[in-house]
Design a protein around this motif. Structure first.
Motif, PDB file in Angstrom:
ATOM      1  N   HIS A  94      -6.509   4.030  -3.507  1.00  0.00           N
ATOM      2  CA  HIS A  94      -7.250   3.225  -2.529  1.00  0.00           C
ATOM      3  C   HIS A  94      -6.320   2.457  -1.588  1.00  0.00           C
ATOM      4  CE1 HIS A  94      -6.484  -0.104  -5.326  1.00  0.00           C
ATOM      5  NE2 HIS A  94      -6.750  -0.895  -4.311  1.00  0.00           N
ATOM      6  N   GLU A  95      -5.006   2.455  -1.888  1.00  0.00           N
ATOM      7  CA  GLU A  95      -4.046   1.832  -0.970  1.00  0.00           C
ATOM      8  C   GLU A  95      -3.474   2.852   0.002  1.00  0.00           C
ATOM      9  OE1 GLU A  95      -1.269  -1.044  -2.458  1.00  0.00           O
ATOM     10  OE2 GLU A  95      -2.590  -1.553  -4.130  1.00  0.00           O
ATOM     11  N   GLY A  96      -4.003   4.075  -0.032  1.00  0.00           N
ATOM     12  CA  GLY A  96      -3.638   5.083   0.944  1.00  0.00           C
ATOM     13  C   GLY A  96      -2.560   6.068   0.521  1.00  0.00           C
ATOM     14  N   PHE A  97      -2.014   5.911  -0.680  1.00  0.00           N
ATOM     15  CA  PHE A  97      -0.952   6.787  -1.151  1.00  0.00           C
ATOM     16  C   PHE A  97      -1.533   8.021  -1.844  1.00  0.00           C
ATOM     17  CE2 PHE A  97       1.230   2.871  -0.469  1.00  0.00           C
ATOM     18  CZ  PHE A  97       2.538   3.205  -0.170  1.00  0.00           C
ATOM     19  N   GLU A  98      -0.716   9.070  -1.913  1.00  0.00           N
ATOM     20  CA  GLU A  98      -1.116  10.293  -2.609  1.00  0.00           C
ATOM     21  C   GLU A  98      -1.488   9.992  -4.057  1.00  0.00           C
ATOM     22  OE1 GLU A  98       0.819  14.605  -3.855  1.00  0.00           O
ATOM     23  OE2 GLU A  98       2.158  12.963  -3.320  1.00  0.00           O
ATOM     24  N   SER A  99      -0.692   9.159  -4.721  1.00  0.00           N
ATOM     25  CA  SER A  99      -0.872   8.790  -6.120  1.00  0.00           C
ATOM     26  C   SER A  99      -0.963   7.274  -6.242  1.00  0.00           C
ATOM     27  CB  SER A  99       0.332   9.286  -6.936  1.00  0.00           C
ATOM     28  OG  SER A  99       0.344   8.708  -8.223  1.00  0.00           O
ATOM     29  N   CYS A 100      -1.693   6.805  -7.223  1.00  0.00           N
ATOM     30  CA  CYS A 100      -1.734   5.367  -7.503  1.00  0.00           C
ATOM     31  C   CYS A 100      -0.406   4.871  -8.069  1.00  0.00           C
ATOM     32  CB  CYS A 100      -2.853   5.065  -8.490  1.00  0.00           C
ATOM     33  SG  CYS A 100      -4.502   5.365  -7.833  1.00  0.00           S
ATOM     34  N   PHE A 101       0.420   5.787  -8.535  1.00  0.00           N
ATOM     35  CA  PHE A 101       1.701   5.438  -9.145  1.00  0.00           C
ATOM     36  C   PHE A 101       2.813   5.579  -8.108  1.00  0.00           C
ATOM     37  CE2 PHE A 101      -1.169   6.751 -12.487  1.00  0.00           C
ATOM     38  CZ  PHE A 101      -1.061   5.692 -13.369  1.00  0.00           C
ATOM     39  N   PHE A 102       2.800   4.665  -7.134  1.00  0.00           N
ATOM     40  CA  PHE A 102       3.791   4.722  -6.054  1.00  0.00           C
ATOM     41  C   PHE A 102       4.813   3.588  -6.117  1.00  0.00           C
ATOM     42  CE2 PHE A 102       0.221   2.295  -4.375  1.00  0.00           C
ATOM     43  CZ  PHE A 102       0.839   1.207  -3.789  1.00  0.00           C
ATOM     44  N   ARG A 103       4.727   2.760  -7.139  1.00  0.00           N
ATOM     45  CA  ARG A 103       5.725   1.700  -7.330  1.00  0.00           C
ATOM     46  C   ARG A 103       6.612   2.062  -8.511  1.00  0.00           C
ATOM     47  NH1 ARG A 103       0.894  -1.191  -6.455  1.00  0.00           N
ATOM     48  NH2 ARG A 103       0.900  -2.274  -4.463  1.00  0.00           N
ATOM     49  N   ARG A 104       7.923   2.040  -8.291  1.00  0.00           N
ATOM     50  CA  ARG A 104       8.881   2.413  -9.329  1.00  0.00           C
ATOM     51  C   ARG A 104       9.771   1.215  -9.620  1.00  0.00           C
ATOM     52  NH1 ARG A 104      12.245   7.464  -7.780  1.00  0.00           N
ATOM     53  NH2 ARG A 104      12.893   6.078  -6.109  1.00  0.00           N
ATOM     54  N   GLU A 105      10.005   0.964 -10.913  1.00  0.00           N
ATOM     55  CA  GLU A 105      10.906  -0.109 -11.328  1.00  0.00           C
ATOM     56  C   GLU A 105      12.331   0.307 -10.987  1.00  0.00           C
ATOM     57  OE1 GLU A 105      13.653  -2.441 -13.472  1.00  0.00           O
ATOM     58  OE2 GLU A 105      13.392  -0.298 -13.832  1.00  0.00           O
ATOM     59  N   ALA A 106      13.052  -0.625 -10.378  1.00  0.00           N
ATOM     60  CA  ALA A 106      14.430  -0.355  -9.967  1.00  0.00           C
ATOM     61  C   ALA A 106      15.259  -1.608 -10.187  1.00  0.00           C
ATOM     62  CB  ALA A 106      14.480   0.071  -8.498  1.00  0.00           C
ATOM     63  N   GLY A 107      15.913  -1.693 -11.334  1.00  0.00           N
ATOM     64  CA  GLY A 107      16.786  -2.823 -11.614  1.00  0.00           C
ATOM     65  C   GLY A 107      16.089  -4.165 -11.607  1.00  0.00           C
ATOM     66  N   GLY A 108      14.914  -4.233 -12.172  1.00  0.00           N
ATOM     67  CA  GLY A 108      14.184  -5.503 -12.251  1.00  0.00           C
ATOM     68  C   GLY A 108      13.301  -5.788 -11.049  1.00  0.00           C
ATOM     69  N   ALA A 109      13.275  -4.891 -10.083  1.00  0.00           N
ATOM     70  CA  ALA A 109      12.415  -5.057  -8.904  1.00  0.00           C
ATOM     71  C   ALA A 109      11.537  -3.808  -8.781  1.00  0.00           C
ATOM     72  CB  ALA A 109      13.269  -5.225  -7.648  1.00  0.00           C
ATOM     73  N   TRP A 110      10.575  -3.879  -7.905  1.00  0.00           N
ATOM     74  CA  TRP A 110       9.693  -2.751  -7.662  1.00  0.00           C
ATOM     75  C   TRP A 110       9.973  -2.192  -6.285  1.00  0.00           C
ATOM     76  CZ3 TRP A 110       7.394  -0.801 -11.674  1.00  0.00           C
ATOM     77  CH2 TRP A 110       7.118  -1.628 -12.761  1.00  0.00           C
ATOM     78  N   GLU A 111      10.105  -0.873  -6.214  1.00  0.00           N
ATOM     79  CA  GLU A 111      10.285  -0.224  -4.922  1.00  0.00           C
ATOM     80  C   GLU A 111       9.130   0.738  -4.691  1.00  0.00           C
ATOM     81  OE1 GLU A 111      14.001   1.889  -4.937  1.00  0.00           O
ATOM     82  OE2 GLU A 111      13.276   3.419  -6.318  1.00  0.00           O
ATOM     83  N   VAL A 112       8.707   0.833  -3.441  1.00  0.00           N
ATOM     84  CA  VAL A 112       7.637   1.744  -3.059  1.00  0.00           C
ATOM     85  C   VAL A 112       8.248   3.123  -2.856  1.00  0.00           C
ATOM     86  CG1 VAL A 112       5.942   2.297  -1.275  1.00  0.00           C
ATOM     87  CG2 VAL A 112       6.217  -0.074  -2.059  1.00  0.00           C
ATOM     88  N   VAL A 113       7.637   4.111  -3.485  1.00  0.00           N
ATOM     89  CA  VAL A 113       8.099   5.491  -3.394  1.00  0.00           C
ATOM     90  C   VAL A 113       7.122   6.253  -2.498  1.00  0.00           C
ATOM     91  CG1 VAL A 113       8.600   7.586  -4.694  1.00  0.00           C
ATOM     92  CG2 VAL A 113       9.070   5.352  -5.710  1.00  0.00           C
ATOM     93  N   GLY A 114       7.616   6.815  -1.433  1.00  0.00           N
ATOM     94  CA  GLY A 114       6.764   7.582  -0.531  1.00  0.00           C
ATOM     95  C   GLY A 114       6.107   6.733   0.529  1.00  0.00           C
ATOM     96  N   GLN A 115       5.324   7.392   1.342  1.00  0.00           N
ATOM     97  CA  GLN A 115       4.612   6.755   2.448  1.00  0.00           C
ATOM     98  C   GLN A 115       3.108   6.933   2.243  1.00  0.00           C
ATOM     99  OE1 GLN A 115       6.059   5.100   5.108  1.00  0.00           O
ATOM    100  NE2 GLN A 115       7.959   5.355   3.953  1.00  0.00           N
ATOM    101  N   PRO A 116       2.309   5.979   2.695  1.00  0.00           N
ATOM    102  CA  PRO A 116       0.857   6.170   2.602  1.00  0.00           C
ATOM    103  C   PRO A 116       0.430   7.384   3.439  1.00  0.00           C
ATOM    104  CG  PRO A 116       1.393   3.919   3.291  1.00  0.00           C
ATOM    105  CD  PRO A 116       2.664   4.696   3.286  1.00  0.00           C
ATOM    106  N   LEU A 117      -0.566   8.090   2.955  1.00  0.00           N
ATOM    107  CA  LEU A 117      -1.136   9.203   3.707  1.00  0.00           C
ATOM    108  C   LEU A 117      -2.131   8.729   4.741  1.00  0.00           C
ATOM    109  CD1 LEU A 117      -1.869  11.728   0.799  1.00  0.00           C
ATOM    110  CD2 LEU A 117       0.156  11.614   2.267  1.00  0.00           C
ATOM    111  N   VAL A 118      -2.800   7.615   4.443  1.00  0.00           N
ATOM    112  CA  VAL A 118      -3.816   7.058   5.339  1.00  0.00           C
ATOM    113  C   VAL A 118      -3.721   5.537   5.315  1.00  0.00           C
ATOM    114  CG1 VAL A 118      -5.427   8.983   5.029  1.00  0.00           C
ATOM    115  CG2 VAL A 118      -5.609   6.995   3.549  1.00  0.00           C
ATOM    116  N   ASP A 119      -4.253   4.918   6.352  1.00  0.00           N
ATOM    117  CA  ASP A 119      -4.382   3.462   6.395  1.00  0.00           C
ATOM    118  C   ASP A 119      -5.693   3.112   5.696  1.00  0.00           C
ATOM    119  OD1 ASP A 119      -4.818   0.784   6.938  1.00  0.00           O
ATOM    120  OD2 ASP A 119      -4.333   0.950   9.067  1.00  0.00           O
TER     121      ASP A 119
END
Length: 129
Positions: A94-119
């Protein structure tokens, strides 16, 4: 097919549904199903879930048009989780990404993986993302 599977006797009558892209194997989302959502999904081969926040059936794509055509259905060994392999139209998230699992843990922070497909503001009337 056994009529006692999935097992809706636990977790307030809900089973967990893991949704996977049938072509790529990518996990798209996680949802819940009650018996009514299960029966509709099996009968129509279009994903239907139970929305705990809305307390009603939720037919994937009913507002966005981003439907899930079910290709295969699996049940886990305990009968309390379902795996749907689907053909996804548009974004699963519902945030526009292909998958709901678009946040990846990276050294204690969260990074967005990929780009939204839609607004999402252009797809969902009530979203203020």
């Amino acid at each position: 097919m056994s009529h006692d599977l999935p097992n809706f006797s636990k977790a307030d009558g809900l089973v967990t549904a893991v949704v996977q892209d049938a072509a790529t194997g990518k996990v798209l989302m996680l949802a819940h199903m009650n018996r009514e959502a299960w029966d509709e999904t099996v009968a129509t081969r279009r994903a239907c879930y139970f929305s705990r926040s809305r307390n009603r059936l939720w037919r994937k794509g009913e507002e966005s048009g981003h439907v899930q055509q079910v290709r295969e259905i699996f049940i886990d060994c305990d009968g309390d989780a379902v795996l749907l392999k689907v053909d996804q139209t548009g974004a699963a998230c519902h945030e526009g990404f292909e998958s709901c699992f678009f946040r990846r843990e990276a050294g204690g922070a969260w990074e967005v993986v990929g780009q939204p497909l839609v607004d999402p503001r252009g797809v969902y009337k009530d979203k203020k993302n």
